[in-house]
Structures are given as structure tokens and as C-alpha cells.
Motif scaffolding. Structure first.
Motif, PDB file in Angstrom:
ATOM      1  N   ARG A 174       0.807  -1.216   0.000  1.00  0.00           N
ATOM      2  CA  ARG A 174       0.000   0.000   0.000  1.00  0.00           C
ATOM      3  C   ARG A 174       0.839   1.265   0.000  1.00  0.00           C
ATOM      4  O   ARG A 174       0.346   2.343  -0.324  1.00  0.00           O
ATOM      5  CB  ARG A 174      -0.916  -0.004   1.225  1.00  0.00           C
ATOM      6  N   ASN A 175       2.093   1.151   0.396  1.00  0.00           N
ATOM      7  CA  ASN A 175       2.925   2.342   0.566  1.00  0.00           C
ATOM      8  C   ASN A 175       3.850   2.631  -0.607  1.00  0.00           C
ATOM      9  O   ASN A 175       4.650   3.570  -0.546  1.00  0.00           O
ATOM     10  CB  ASN A 175       3.758   2.208   1.844  1.00  0.00           C
ATOM     11  N   CYS A 176       3.787   1.781  -1.652  1.00  0.00           N
ATOM     12  CA  CYS A 176       4.645   2.024  -2.802  1.00  0.00           C
ATOM     13  C   CYS A 176       4.001   1.437  -4.052  1.00  0.00           C
ATOM     14  O   CYS A 176       3.037   0.693  -3.970  1.00  0.00           O
ATOM     15  CB  CYS A 176       6.035   1.413  -2.595  1.00  0.00           C
ATOM     16  N   ALA A 177       4.540   1.782  -5.177  1.00  0.00           N
ATOM     17  CA  ALA A 177       3.996   1.286  -6.444  1.00  0.00           C
ATOM     18  C   ALA A 177       4.948   0.304  -7.099  1.00  0.00           C
ATOM     19  O   ALA A 177       4.819   0.003  -8.282  1.00  0.00           O
ATOM     20  CB  ALA A 177       3.728   2.453  -7.386  1.00  0.00           C
ATOM     21  N   THR A 178       5.901  -0.206  -6.314  1.00  0.00           N
ATOM     22  CA  THR A 178       6.896  -1.124  -6.852  1.00  0.00           C
ATOM     23  C   THR A 178       6.421  -2.572  -6.714  1.00  0.00           C
ATOM     24  O   THR A 178       6.067  -2.993  -5.615  1.00  0.00           O
ATOM     25  CB  THR A 178       8.238  -0.968  -6.113  1.00  0.00           C
ATOM     26  N   PRO A 179       6.396  -3.343  -7.786  1.00  0.00           N
ATOM     27  CA  PRO A 179       6.004  -4.755  -7.661  1.00  0.00           C
ATOM     28  C   PRO A 179       7.086  -5.568  -6.939  1.00  0.00           C
ATOM     29  O   PRO A 179       8.276  -5.428  -7.240  1.00  0.00           O
ATOM     30  CB  PRO A 179       5.840  -5.205  -9.111  1.00  0.00           C
ATOM     31  N   HIS A 180       6.661  -6.378  -5.994  1.00  0.00           N
ATOM     32  CA  HIS A 180       7.584  -7.236  -5.247  1.00  0.00           C
ATOM     33  C   HIS A 180       7.331  -8.680  -5.674  1.00  0.00           C
ATOM     34  O   HIS A 180       6.227  -9.203  -5.494  1.00  0.00           O
ATOM     35  CB  HIS A 180       7.365  -7.087  -3.739  1.00  0.00           C
ATOM     36  N   TYR A 181       8.354  -9.322  -6.225  1.00  0.00           N
ATOM     37  CA  TYR A 181       8.207 -10.690  -6.721  1.00  0.00           C
ATOM     38  C   TYR A 181       8.564 -11.662  -5.602  1.00  0.00           C
ATOM     39  O   TYR A 181       9.623 -12.294  -5.618  1.00  0.00           O
ATOM     40  CB  TYR A 181       9.089 -10.878  -7.952  1.00  0.00           C
TER      41      TYR A 181
END
Length: 246
Positions: A174-181
Motif C-alpha cells: 500500500r505504501n509504494c507502487a513497486t512490484p515485489h516478486y
């Protein structure tokens, strides 16, 4: 909204759960405590309906548990021949028109298959003409290995591969727009799709609400406030699958 070519009506879609040993459609569609399906005058099974979607599953035909409320704890312990007979019954003894024989029936039947390359997919491929298979995987190599086997099996029974879907591809906090794989990079999945000559239909993100909605028997697409990336990807996938049938 998808429509029948040359018509303004929406397609009639049914869902057939062919996971004989672990049927999940009753739970996912909120029909876990439903009564056994009715029979037509000719003895055909009438599908159950929820969320305006006709459904049929081995889970609807099992004996209820000791408390008499659900069938979730009833185990199916059958050998191959019994499984084949169950698949035949679910394929040919269900009347998707219900009691109204004047109805034209379904436009599309979506079949939920068990994992692996066992009796069920082989029986299906031998008994009916399947217009296409959509194979769903997660990013782990052990799952992608099963994708290769599934593609090989469907090719042997002359079932065309409509495409591949990568589920739980990534997570966006919710705090970033970076996808985490968190389950691994999708690179191996895309490489496998290229190697087997299959189209990648889409990548679905990991969304907690999907599990919560499923546990309550509500398709996530019907949840009012939901993850728009997930819904948009699923809608686009559905459109591509629908277009591939025409």
C-alpha cells in the motif's frame, strides 16, 4: 461486456468442476451447503445456480458430513475406472437448460480441471472436443515444470492451448507502487511460454481480497471495492479467451 456475435445478449456460461477428488466450486461459488441437484423429467441433472452462474460439481453429489450441514469432509476414494465414469456422468448427464427444454443451452462451458496429467484430463480429451485450454501457474520452478507437462499432455490429445496465466505474479504494498516478486521472478514463466509456443494471457497480482472473497463464496470480480489491477487483468483475459472461440 462480451456479447454473442450478431446479438445483443450476453453469453450463457456454465462452470463444470471436474476435480473429482478435491472439488472446490461449491465453496468458491457459495453453494457449499446447497441441496443435491434436482433431476429433469428425463433424469438429467439440473445445475445449481448462484451469482447468475450455472454450476455443476462432484461436490454437489457427495453425501453430507456427520453434522448433516456440509459435504466438505467427504472424501472421494476411487480408482481410475470410477473416476472415468464420474467424468462421463458430469459431461453427458447434466442438462444445462434446466427444466426449460426450449432453451438453446450454453454458449460456453468453463471446465475447472485438477492439477496433473491423470485420468480426468485424458478422459476429457478423449470424449469431447475441447476448444481450448488455459493453464494457470505460479512463478515457482516446480509449478512451471507442471505447465510444460500440461502443455505436452494437451497436445497429445489434440487440445489447443489458448494461453497461460501467471497467478500471484507479484505483490504491490500500500505504501509504494513497486512490484515485489515474493514468489520469484516471472522470467522463467515467460521463457517457458516461449519454448512451448503458448501465449501469455496475463499476470495476476497477489491480492488478499481474492482469498477472502473466495472463502465467503463470492467471485472477486463481484466485490464492489477491489484491486483494479487484478480485475482489469482478469477482464482482459476473459475477453481474449472469448475472442479465441470465434
Amino acid at each position: 461486456m462480451h456479447q454473442i456475435p450478431g446479438s445483443q445478449r450476453k453469453p450463457r456460461v456454465g462452470v463444470l468442476d471436474l476435480d473429482i477428488f478435491g472439488p472446490s466450486v461449491p465453496k468458491l461459488m457459495g453453494l457449499e451447503s446447497a441441496h443435491e441437484p434436482r433431476l429433469t423429467q428425463k433424469g438429467a441433472i439440473v445445475p445449481l445456480v448462484n451469482h447468475a452462474l450455472q454450476c455443476m460439481s462432484m461436490g454437489f453429489l457427495l453425501r453430507r458430513s456427520a453434522d448433516g450441514q456440509t459435504k466438505v469432509d467427504t472424501a472421494v476414494v476411487w480408482r481410475g475406472l470410477m473416476v472415468q465414469k464420474a467424468v462421463q456422468q458430469l459431461l453427458f448427464d447434466v442438462d444445462w437448460r434446466g427444466d426449460n427444454e426450449s432453451e438453446p443451452g450454453l454458449d460456453v462451458l468453463v471446465i475447472d480441471m485438477p492439477p496433473g496429467t491423470g485420468d480426468v484430463p485424458l478422459t476429457l480429451g478423449q470424449l469431447v472436443k475441447v476448444d481450448g485450454a488455459v493453464i494457470v501457474s505460479t512463478p515457482q520452478d516446480v509449478a512451471i515444470s507442471d505447465v510444460r507437462k500440461g502443455v505436452s499432455m494437451f497436445k497429445k490429445v489434440d487440445v489447443p492451448i489458448t494461453g497461460l496465466i501467471l497467478n500471484t505474479s507479484h505483490f504491490i504494498c500500500r505504501n509504494c507502487a513497486t512490484p515485489h516478486y515474493i514468489f520469484g521472478s516471472p522470467k522463467s514463466f515467460h521463457e517457458t511460454a516461449s519454448q512451448v509456443g503458448a501465449k501469455v494471457l496475463g499476470e495476476l497480482p497477489l491480492v488478499g481480497g481474492v482469498s477472502e472473497a473466495s472463502d465467503h463464496g463470492v467471485p472477486y470480480m463481484l466485490v464492489g471495492e477491489g484491486n483494479q489491477e487484478w480485475k482489469g487483468t482478469m477482464s482482459r483475459i476473459a475477453g481474449e479467451v472469448w475472442d479465441s472461440l470465434h
